[in-house]
Write a protein that holds these residues in place. Sequence first.
Motif, short mmCIF file in Angstrom:
data_model
loop_
_atom_site.label_atom_id
_atom_site.label_comp_id
_atom_site.label_asym_id
_atom_site.label_seq_id
_atom_site.Cartn_x
_atom_site.Cartn_y
_atom_site.Cartn_z
N PHE A 66 0.85 -1.19 0.00
CA PHE A 66 0.00 0.00 0.00
C PHE A 66 0.89 1.25 0.00
CE2 PHE A 66 -2.41 -3.43 1.79
CZ PHE A 66 -3.63 -3.33 1.14
N GLY A 67 0.45 2.26 -0.69
CA GLY A 67 1.19 3.53 -0.65
C GLY A 67 2.33 3.59 -1.64
N ARG A 68 3.02 4.74 -1.65
CA ARG A 68 4.13 4.95 -2.58
C ARG A 68 5.34 4.10 -2.19
NH1 ARG A 68 4.44 10.09 -4.85
NH2 ARG A 68 6.63 9.77 -5.33
N ALA A 69 5.49 3.86 -0.90
CA ALA A 69 6.61 3.05 -0.43
C ALA A 69 6.22 2.42 0.90
CB ALA A 69 7.84 3.92 -0.25
N ALA A 70 6.83 1.28 1.18
CA ALA A 70 6.55 0.59 2.44
C ALA A 70 7.85 0.11 3.07
CB ALA A 70 5.62 -0.59 2.19
N ALA A 71 7.81 -0.05 4.38
CA ALA A 71 8.99 -0.54 5.10
C ALA A 71 8.65 -1.83 5.82
CB ALA A 71 9.43 0.51 6.12
N LEU A 72 9.57 -2.81 5.72
CA LEU A 72 9.48 -4.04 6.51
C LEU A 72 10.62 -4.04 7.51
CD1 LEU A 72 9.03 -6.68 3.64
CD2 LEU A 72 7.21 -5.64 5.04
N SER A 73 10.42 -4.74 8.61
CA SER A 73 11.53 -4.94 9.56
C SER A 73 11.82 -6.43 9.69
CB SER A 73 11.15 -4.39 10.94
OG SER A 73 12.10 -4.82 11.90
N PHE A 74 13.12 -6.75 9.74
CA PHE A 74 13.54 -8.13 10.01
C PHE A 74 14.32 -8.18 11.32
CE2 PHE A 74 13.67 -7.75 5.24
CZ PHE A 74 12.43 -8.35 5.03
#
Length: 421
Positions: free
Chosen positions: A219-227
Amino acid sequence: MHGGVVAGADLLARTATAAYTKQGLKRQPPPVRAQVSRSLCLMARIFLSKADISDLEERYVLDAVRSGWVAPLGPHVDAFEAEIAMRVGVHAGLALSSGTAALQLALLGLDAGPGTVVVLPTMTFAASANAVVYAGARPVFVDSQISDGNVDPELLIRAVDALRNEGETVAAVMSVDLFGRCADYDSIVSALEDREIPLIEDAAEALGASYRNRQAGSFGRAAALSFNGNKIMTTSGGGMLLSDDVELLNRARYLSTQARQPVPWYEHTEIGFNYRLSNVLAALGRAQHMRLDTMISRRRAIRAAYVAALGELPGIRFLGGDDDSGESEDNCWLTCLVIDPAFNVTTPEQLIKSLDACDIEARYLWKPMHAQPVFAGERSFIDGRSDQLFATGITLPSGSGLTDEEIARTISILLAALLGD
Ligand SMILES: Cc1ncc(COP(=O)(O)O)c(C=O)c1O
């Protein structure tokens, strides 16, 4: 004090047993009254969300080390980015040293900076708001929906409009998919499109969750994941920026490698960062990703066991949960229990202490950002719901590596505490 609650104890024990069988949790929970004995408290510590690592991860990391690709980048990084982007359904990913770095680079890519504001939920981990400050913008916090703790979309849009009316430049809205459940994108996405305000999705906690058949992170222009080590899958530490926007990704890639100019010597015209993920850690991530669906199923079974054992106690509910249409699924990263003090006088503090006395980790929900001393001077749109959730909720041990016995033990302690034993 808990009279009405005690009457339901036998029923709950039966419900818990049925849930165990249904969810493939092999052992039966012990009878309610016999549950809290000292022996239960003398076992290995049960963590909230411990990394779940198998032989597969060991083989992948060994491969990276033996291949000689130990220096930062390498083939595992490229493959990891492609595999995660494909799962989420976005054009590409950029593997980074943390989810926080991914948020910061997304914000920089959307020109969030001095003189602008970024609107985001108050109930989140500090990293979401910190990234806004790193970018030089100011965070503005918005209150939660009581059902799942995610941002209230209506209040979010009211906040955006109010800020604009006051002459603020809203560089972006950052949504957060809290505890592994997507925000309410139906309302958020279209309202922001109408206003031409870009959305950044903080999906740090939500890889594998979906909303109306779309994956968290899309969703959105950009997304962030965390590992990060406690997330649904881990690279020990790491994150990923996801986007369909090639220009944004290219700029982020350049900034994440010290903003090095494409010339044969080291030439820099602006300040960059050292934010890339290493090949060794990407190898770990690839193996974790292969096991992700299994790990999510396990977390789902654990949540179902908590719900079956405790969900019918007066005053007890759980945040989130899958919708009836089957179009949206939480990834069940952390199961969150909320107590209504009108029906059960047990407090989160008492529950956390009872569990801790038996070496079981549970935590408060995220303390809202508007209540954090460090953000005391920032603007917020608050009506008390996140404060209420913080005062009444806890996160329960939810790691996919937990055994049936460990879950049964945790449920036993919770039952005893909630029943006032
Ligand atoms: C909602 C949220 N945003 C951002 C982050 C930051 O991720 P990282 O720890 O990888 O920097 C986390 C977790 O740590 C998180 O829970």
